[in-house]
Design a protein around this motif. Structure first.
Motif, PDB file in Angstrom:
ATOM      1  N   LEU A 166       0.783  -1.220   0.021  1.00 49.31           N
ATOM      2  CA  LEU A 166      -0.041  -0.113  -0.014  1.00 49.31           C
ATOM      3  C   LEU A 166       0.860   1.247  -0.009  1.00 49.31           C
ATOM      4  N   LEU A 167       0.483   2.149  -0.641  1.00 50.00           N
ATOM      5  CA  LEU A 167       1.129   3.522  -0.786  1.00 50.00           C
ATOM      6  C   LEU A 167      -0.050   4.624  -0.682  1.00 50.00           C
ATOM      7  N   LYS A 168       0.334   5.648   0.141  1.00 53.15           N
ATOM      8  CA  LYS A 168      -0.638   6.673   0.432  1.00 53.15           C
ATOM      9  C   LYS A 168       0.077   7.910  -0.019  1.00 53.15           C
ATOM     10  N   LEU A 169      -0.522   8.864  -0.725  1.00 50.46           N
ATOM     11  CA  LEU A 169       0.150  10.158  -0.937  1.00 50.46           C
ATOM     12  C   LEU A 169      -0.893  11.348  -1.277  1.00 50.46           C
ATOM     13  N   LYS A 170      -0.234  12.434  -1.356  1.00 52.58           N
ATOM     14  CA  LYS A 170      -0.974  13.498  -1.421  1.00 52.58           C
ATOM     15  C   LYS A 170      -1.438  13.383  -3.381  1.00 52.58           C
ATOM     16  N   ALA A 171      -2.495  13.956  -3.681  1.00 43.84           N
ATOM     17  CA  ALA A 171      -2.957  13.655  -5.182  1.00 43.84           C
ATOM     18  C   ALA A 171      -2.389  14.915  -5.792  1.00 43.84           C
ATOM     19  N   ASP A 172      -1.224  14.793  -6.342  1.00 44.39           N
ATOM     20  CA  ASP A 172      -0.189  15.924  -6.777  1.00 44.39           C
ATOM     21  C   ASP A 172       0.480  15.223  -8.044  1.00 44.39           C
ATOM     22  N   LEU A 173       0.471  15.931  -9.009  1.00 51.86           N
ATOM     23  CA  LEU A 173       1.199  15.509 -10.171  1.00 51.86           C
ATOM     24  C   LEU A 173       2.783  15.401  -9.939  1.00 51.86           C
ATOM     25  N   LYS A 174       3.081  16.009  -9.002  1.00 53.49           N
ATOM     26  CA  LYS A 174       4.701  15.813  -8.565  1.00 53.49           C
ATOM     27  C   LYS A 174       5.088  14.596  -8.045  1.00 53.49           C
ATOM     28  N   ASN A 175       3.975  13.918  -7.482  1.00 55.08           N
ATOM     29  CA  ASN A 175       4.252  12.752  -7.089  1.00 55.08           C
ATOM     30  C   ASN A 175       4.212  11.386  -8.043  1.00 55.08           C
ATOM     31  N   LEU A 176       3.937  11.489  -9.348  1.00 57.69           N
ATOM     32  CA  LEU A 176       3.843  10.584 -10.252  1.00 57.69           C
ATOM     33  C   LEU A 176       4.975   9.780 -10.341  1.00 57.69           C
ATOM     34  N   SER A 177       6.299  10.372 -10.178  1.00 58.11           N
ATOM     35  CA  SER A 177       7.533   9.607 -10.118  1.00 58.11           C
ATOM     36  C   SER A 177       7.593   8.708  -8.988  1.00 58.11           C
ATOM     37  N   GLN A 178       7.176   9.064  -7.742  1.00 60.62           N
ATOM     38  CA  GLN A 178       7.072   8.394  -6.827  1.00 60.62           C
ATOM     39  C   GLN A 178       6.012   6.856  -6.913  1.00 60.62           C
ATOM     40  N   ILE A 179       4.884   7.469  -7.554  1.00 58.38           N
ATOM     41  CA  ILE A 179       3.961   6.297  -7.921  1.00 58.38           C
ATOM     42  C   ILE A 179       4.806   5.200  -8.799  1.00 58.38           C
ATOM     43  N   ARG A 180       5.222   5.784  -9.820  1.00 54.02           N
ATOM     44  CA  ARG A 180       5.759   5.131 -10.651  1.00 54.02           C
ATOM     45  C   ARG A 180       6.814   4.018 -10.120  1.00 54.02           C
ATOM     46  N   ASP A 181       7.738   4.612  -9.383  1.00 54.90           N
ATOM     47  CA  ASP A 181       8.669   3.745  -8.469  1.00 54.90           C
ATOM     48  C   ASP A 181       8.042   2.582  -7.683  1.00 54.90           C
ATOM     49  N   PHE A 182       6.929   2.925  -6.937  1.00 53.62           N
ATOM     50  CA  PHE A 182       6.456   1.984  -6.207  1.00 53.62           C
ATOM     51  C   PHE A 182       5.615   1.072  -6.916  1.00 53.62           C
ATOM     52  N   VAL A 183       5.106   1.347  -8.025  1.00 55.76           N
ATOM     53  CA  VAL A 183       4.437   0.322  -8.846  1.00 55.76           C
ATOM     54  C   VAL A 183       5.514  -0.695  -9.368  1.00 55.76           C
ATOM     55  N   ALA A 184       6.639  -0.103  -9.969  1.00 51.45           N
ATOM     56  CA  ALA A 184       7.769  -0.843 -10.501  1.00 51.45           C
ATOM     57  C   ALA A 184       8.332  -1.878  -9.518  1.00 51.45           C
ATOM     58  N   ASP A 185       8.463  -1.193  -8.413  1.00 54.87           N
ATOM     59  CA  ASP A 185       9.251  -1.963  -7.214  1.00 54.87           C
ATOM     60  C   ASP A 185       8.439  -3.069  -6.591  1.00 54.87           C
ATOM     61  N   THR A 186       7.114  -2.703  -6.431  1.00 52.44           N
ATOM     62  CA  THR A 186       6.125  -3.543  -5.747  1.00 52.44           C
ATOM     63  C   THR A 186       5.776  -4.711  -6.651  1.00 52.44           C
ATOM     64  N   ALA A 187       5.793  -4.534  -8.092  1.00 48.78           N
ATOM     65  CA  ALA A 187       5.356  -5.467  -9.097  1.00 48.78           C
ATOM     66  C   ALA A 187       6.523  -6.444  -9.242  1.00 48.78           C
ATOM     67  N   ALA A 188       7.977  -5.803  -9.190  1.00 50.36           N
ATOM     68  CA  ALA A 188       8.912  -6.777  -9.039  1.00 50.36           C
ATOM     69  C   ALA A 188       9.001  -7.686  -7.995  1.00 50.36           C
ATOM     70  N   ASP A 189       8.688  -7.052  -6.762  1.00 48.59           N
ATOM     71  CA  ASP A 189       8.585  -7.864  -5.404  1.00 48.59           C
ATOM     72  C   ASP A 189       7.703  -8.976  -5.485  1.00 48.59           C
ATOM     73  N   LEU A 190       6.557  -8.651  -6.156  1.00 50.22           N
ATOM     74  CA  LEU A 190       5.458  -9.725  -6.252  1.00 50.22           C
ATOM     75  C   LEU A 190       5.794 -10.627  -7.342  1.00 50.22           C
ATOM     76  N   GLY A 191       6.644 -10.752  -8.212  1.00 47.38           N
ATOM     77  CA  GLY A 191       6.948 -11.641  -9.195  1.00 47.38           C
ATOM     78  C   GLY A 191       6.372 -11.313 -10.564  1.00 47.38           C
ATOM     79  N   VAL A 192       6.053 -10.150 -10.868  1.00 45.51           N
ATOM     80  CA  VAL A 192       5.443  -9.808 -12.062  1.00 45.51           C
ATOM     81  C   VAL A 192       6.363 -10.064 -12.997  1.00 45.51           C
ATOM     82  N   ALA A 193       5.856 -10.316 -14.249  1.00 50.72           N
ATOM     83  CA  ALA A 193       6.505 -10.816 -15.316  1.00 50.72           C
ATOM     84  C   ALA A 193       7.050  -9.382 -15.796  1.00 50.72           C
ATOM     85  N   PRO A 194       8.394  -9.169 -16.136  1.00 51.29           N
ATOM     86  CA  PRO A 194       9.012  -7.849 -16.643  1.00 51.29           C
ATOM     87  C   PRO A 194       8.256  -7.240 -17.790  1.00 51.29           C
ATOM     88  N   GLY A 195       7.863  -8.078 -18.666  1.00 51.31           N
ATOM     89  CA  GLY A 195       7.205  -7.572 -20.070  1.00 51.31           C
ATOM     90  C   GLY A 195       5.773  -6.926 -19.356  1.00 51.31           C
TER      91      GLY A 195
END
Length: 138
Positions: A2-31
């Protein structure tokens, strides 16, 4: 996860990092990571720019059910059910009445399922990508 943050376009890079890191940790296929990142980016951008008229919060949850990855995005913005949206006008921007409108089309194109529901605290958008968790695929 889970990630909670302010709804601000400045936070998109943090969201992208969270998605990539979490998906990798969960074993999602890189493709599948690009599609997942694109869908989440579009959904969050829509919430920030169209849903909220000012400050707000966004909560992202990523998890696994069988070999499927789910993303749940919760907000307190104005309610918007993507299943009720009209069909996207795919003509070039100069030929269309509205310059935007590709976000939902892209989300629907790269995810296997998209569902919205109104919850007590606002909205919940669930997106599912099927058969992408490597150690769960049989």
């Amino acid at each position: 996860m889970l990630l909670k943050l302010k709804a601000d376009l400045k936070n998109l890079s943090q969201i992208r990092d969270f998605v990539a890191d979490t998906a990798a940790d969960l074993g999602v296929a890189p493709g599948s990571l690009e599609d997942l990142s694109l869908a989440v980016d579009e959904a969050v951008t829509n919430i920030i720019t169209h849903g909220y008229g000012g400050p707000g919060d966004i909560e992202l949850e990523l998890g696994v059910e069988a070999s499927d990855l789910f993303v749940r995005i919760r907000d307190r913005a104005q309610s918007f059910d993507p299943s009720l949206a009209r069909t996207t006008d795919l003509r070039p921007p100069g030929e269309r009445d509205n310059p935007g409108g590709y976000g939902l089309f892209l989300m629907r194109s790269v995810m296997d399922e998209i569902a919205h529901r109104t919850i007590e605290t606002g909205n919940e958008l669930t997106m599912i990508k099927r058969d992408v968790v490597l150690d769960k695929i049989h």
